[in-house]
Write a protein that holds these residues in place. Structure first.
Motif, mmCIF file in Angstrom:
data_model
loop_
_atom_site.group_PDB
_atom_site.id
_atom_site.type_symbol
_atom_site.label_atom_id
_atom_site.label_comp_id
_atom_site.label_asym_id
_atom_site.label_seq_id
_atom_site.Cartn_x
_atom_site.Cartn_y
_atom_site.Cartn_z
ATOM 1 N N SER A 1 -14.363 -7.428 -6.447
ATOM 2 C CA SER A 1 -12.884 -7.014 -6.240
ATOM 3 C C SER A 1 -12.886 -5.493 -5.665
ATOM 4 O O SER A 1 -13.864 -4.863 -5.417
ATOM 5 N N GLY A 2 -11.853 -5.206 -5.120
ATOM 6 C CA GLY A 2 -11.394 -3.969 -4.666
ATOM 7 C C GLY A 2 -10.477 -3.766 -3.644
ATOM 8 O O GLY A 2 -9.747 -4.695 -3.252
ATOM 9 N N ALA A 3 -10.039 -2.610 -3.041
ATOM 10 C CA ALA A 3 -8.996 -2.396 -2.031
ATOM 11 C C ALA A 3 -9.454 -3.224 -0.635
ATOM 12 O O ALA A 3 -10.534 -3.057 -0.516
ATOM 13 N N CYS A 4 -8.354 -3.657 -0.055
ATOM 14 C CA CYS A 4 -8.367 -4.195 1.052
ATOM 15 C C CYS A 4 -7.329 -3.747 2.184
ATOM 16 O O CYS A 4 -6.427 -2.911 1.678
ATOM 17 N N LYS A 5 -7.103 -4.405 3.379
ATOM 18 C CA LYS A 5 -5.920 -4.200 4.103
ATOM 19 C C LYS A 5 -4.608 -3.956 3.498
ATOM 20 O O LYS A 5 -4.193 -5.378 2.768
ATOM 21 N N GLY A 6 -4.003 -3.447 3.764
ATOM 22 C CA GLY A 6 -2.448 -3.329 3.029
ATOM 23 C C GLY A 6 -2.412 -2.623 1.768
ATOM 24 O O GLY A 6 -1.465 -2.222 1.276
ATOM 25 N N ASP A 7 -3.694 -2.181 1.165
ATOM 26 C CA ASP A 7 -3.961 -1.180 0.226
ATOM 27 C C ASP A 7 -3.780 0.266 0.489
ATOM 28 O O ASP A 7 -4.069 1.063 -0.458
ATOM 29 N N SER A 8 -3.787 0.321 1.803
ATOM 30 C CA SER A 8 -3.701 1.861 2.069
ATOM 31 C C SER A 8 -2.934 2.452 1.433
ATOM 32 O O SER A 8 -1.458 2.067 1.337
ATOM 33 N N GLY A 9 -3.207 3.704 1.202
ATOM 34 C CA GLY A 9 -1.965 4.408 0.344
ATOM 35 C C GLY A 9 -1.937 4.346 -1.165
ATOM 36 O O GLY A 9 -1.178 5.013 -1.810
ATOM 37 N N SER A 10 -2.367 3.316 -1.432
ATOM 38 C CA SER A 10 -2.409 3.102 -2.998
ATOM 39 C C SER A 10 -3.087 4.161 -3.967
ATOM 40 O O SER A 10 -4.036 4.791 -3.410
ATOM 41 N N SER A 11 -2.771 4.492 -5.088
ATOM 42 C CA SER A 11 -3.105 5.364 -6.009
ATOM 43 C C SER A 11 -4.389 4.735 -6.570
ATOM 44 O O SER A 11 -4.644 3.904 -7.052
ATOM 45 N N ALA A 12 -5.376 5.790 -6.815
ATOM 46 C CA ALA A 12 -6.503 5.453 -7.705
ATOM 47 C C ALA A 12 -5.819 6.197 -8.994
ATOM 48 O O ALA A 12 -5.762 7.064 -9.229
ATOM 49 N N LEU A 13 -5.643 5.209 -9.844
ATOM 50 C CA LEU A 13 -5.057 5.738 -11.177
ATOM 51 C C LEU A 13 -6.044 5.864 -12.209
ATOM 52 O O LEU A 13 -6.984 5.354 -12.546
ATOM 53 N N TYR A 14 -5.896 6.643 -13.049
ATOM 54 C CA TYR A 14 -6.793 7.163 -14.241
ATOM 55 C C TYR A 14 -5.804 7.502 -15.405
ATOM 56 O O TYR A 14 -4.760 8.401 -15.290
ATOM 57 N N ASN B 1 -9.082 12.527 -2.158
ATOM 58 C CA ASN B 1 -8.987 13.169 -3.547
ATOM 59 C C ASN B 1 -7.778 14.251 -3.785
ATOM 60 O O ASN B 1 -7.724 15.240 -3.006
ATOM 61 N N VAL B 2 -7.049 13.800 -4.573
ATOM 62 C CA VAL B 2 -5.684 14.452 -4.848
ATOM 63 C C VAL B 2 -5.848 15.968 -5.129
ATOM 64 O O VAL B 2 -5.136 16.829 -4.740
ATOM 65 N N VAL C 1 -5.179 10.170 -8.954
ATOM 66 C CA VAL C 1 -6.305 11.135 -8.698
ATOM 67 C C VAL C 1 -6.827 10.796 -7.176
ATOM 68 O O VAL C 1 -7.773 11.628 -6.701
ATOM 69 N N GLY C 2 -6.455 9.857 -6.440
ATOM 70 C CA GLY C 2 -7.071 9.403 -5.366
ATOM 71 C C GLY C 2 -5.829 8.670 -4.327
ATOM 72 O O GLY C 2 -4.894 8.079 -5.103
ATOM 73 N N VAL C 3 -6.117 8.742 -2.989
ATOM 74 C CA VAL C 3 -5.099 7.788 -2.314
ATOM 75 C C VAL C 3 -6.159 6.889 -1.425
ATOM 76 O O VAL C 3 -6.983 7.649 -0.734
ATOM 77 N N MET C 4 -6.117 5.728 -1.283
ATOM 78 C CA MET C 4 -6.789 4.775 -0.502
ATOM 79 C C MET C 4 -6.584 4.990 0.881
ATOM 80 O O MET C 4 -5.807 5.198 1.393
ATOM 81 N N SER C 5 -7.913 5.184 1.449
ATOM 82 C CA SER C 5 -7.783 5.716 3.019
ATOM 83 C C SER C 5 -8.603 4.690 3.672
ATOM 84 O O SER C 5 -8.085 4.140 4.632
ATOM 85 N N TYR C 6 -9.873 4.661 3.513
ATOM 86 C CA TYR C 6 -10.776 3.481 4.462
ATOM 87 C C TYR C 6 -11.684 3.088 3.660
ATOM 88 O O TYR C 6 -12.094 3.713 2.690
#
Length: 279
Positions: free
Chosen positions: A209-222, A261-262, A231-236
């Motif tokens: 599992s993990g982020a892929c195309k279209g998940d750009s900008g999604s938050s790393a939730l904690y 890193n936010v 805490v983070g914003v998906m970049s690459y």
């Protein structure tokens, strides 16, 4: 999400986010975050994470019935709300010109509301060549509907001791498929590298599992003490090509993902929030 391939000793930059052409803007409910579980409308994550669709290269045409129709190229990303009218996402989600900005909000009863974006702002230090400061903020025309939830910002410099994050997004389930994103999925990812003073958080996506195309900008939730932080914003993502394999045959989302890193950019984020406070 931007994808970077580690091809022996060279680096190759691949497509950012998920782009397609459409006569109208609509969500295709065929895909979501790779390997994650589908998020139900009742799940609080569905009220914190939103489908962002950016239209550009607008053209006008006439259909067979003589009616005027419009055509856009559309980039699909994911965003989260810091205030009822301000979302945070990735800067690379936005082309040089933007003709349409829509945010899809899933309501607790499963229905969807579309909120128009008024404007957006990319980080002043954003550099698309090396992913520096890959952050953007979106100001909506109206407030998000009642029932949606905000994410909280962490404190600057505080060591959160991150060992895992919740990834949630509307992207595709594999880099080898072409359907648009549209289904919200979530998963838990182990953190490989984190320091409150570093610009990037690196997570492990070598599992299923993990982020892929279209998940750009999604938050790393904690989540801590019942409070959800972004805490983070998906970049690459980085990925490796084994000997004898062609890059186009490799699942490009199955190695590492890099989140901005936010905590590193809190000064800029707060400055934008203050700038738009009275809009």
């Amino acid at each position: 999400m931007k994808l970077i391939v580690l091809l022996f000793s060279s680096l190759v930059l691949l497509t950012a986010c998920e782009g397609h052409e459409a006569l109208q803007v609509s969500a295709d409910n065929s895909a979501g975050i790779r390997g994650g579980e589908i998020v139900s409308a009742e799940d609080s994550v569905a009220r914190k994470v939103f489908h962002l669709r950016v239209g550009y290269d607008k053209t006008q045409a006439t259909n067979d019935e003589g009616a005027t129709v419009y055509k856009w190229r559309v980039t699909t990303c994911t965003a989260s709300a810091l205030t009822p009218r301000i979302l945070m996402t990735a800067a690379h989600c936005f082309p040089e010109t933007t003709d349409l900005l829509n945010v899809d909000v899933i309501m607790p009863d499963g229905t969807k509301e579309i909120i128009r974006g008024q404007t957006y702002m990319t980080h002043r230090l954003y550099n698309k060549e090396d992913h520096t400061a890959d952050l953007a903020m979106v100001l909506l025309e109206t407030s998000l509907p009642e029932g949606t939830e905000l994410v909280n910002l962490p404190s600057k410099g505080e060591d959160l001791g991150l060992t895992s994050i919740i990834a949630a997004g509307y992207g595709v389930t594999s880099s080898l498929v072409t359907p648009n994103g549209g289904t919200l999925r979530k998963t838990v990812l182990d953190v490989q590298k984190y320091d409150p003073l570093d610009e990037m958080i690196v997570v492990n996506q070598r599992g299923s599992s993990g982020a892929c195309k279209g998940d750009s900008g999604s938050s790393a939730l904690y989540e801590k003490d019942g409070v959800t932080y972004t805490v983070g914003v998906m970049s690459y993502a980085n990925f490796q090509v084994p000997n004898g394999k062609k890059p186009e045959s490799i699942e490009k989302c199955a190695f590492e993902a890099n989140y901005v890193n936010v905590q590193f950019h809190l000064d800029w984020i707060h400055a934008v929030l203050k700038h738009w406070a009275n809009e």
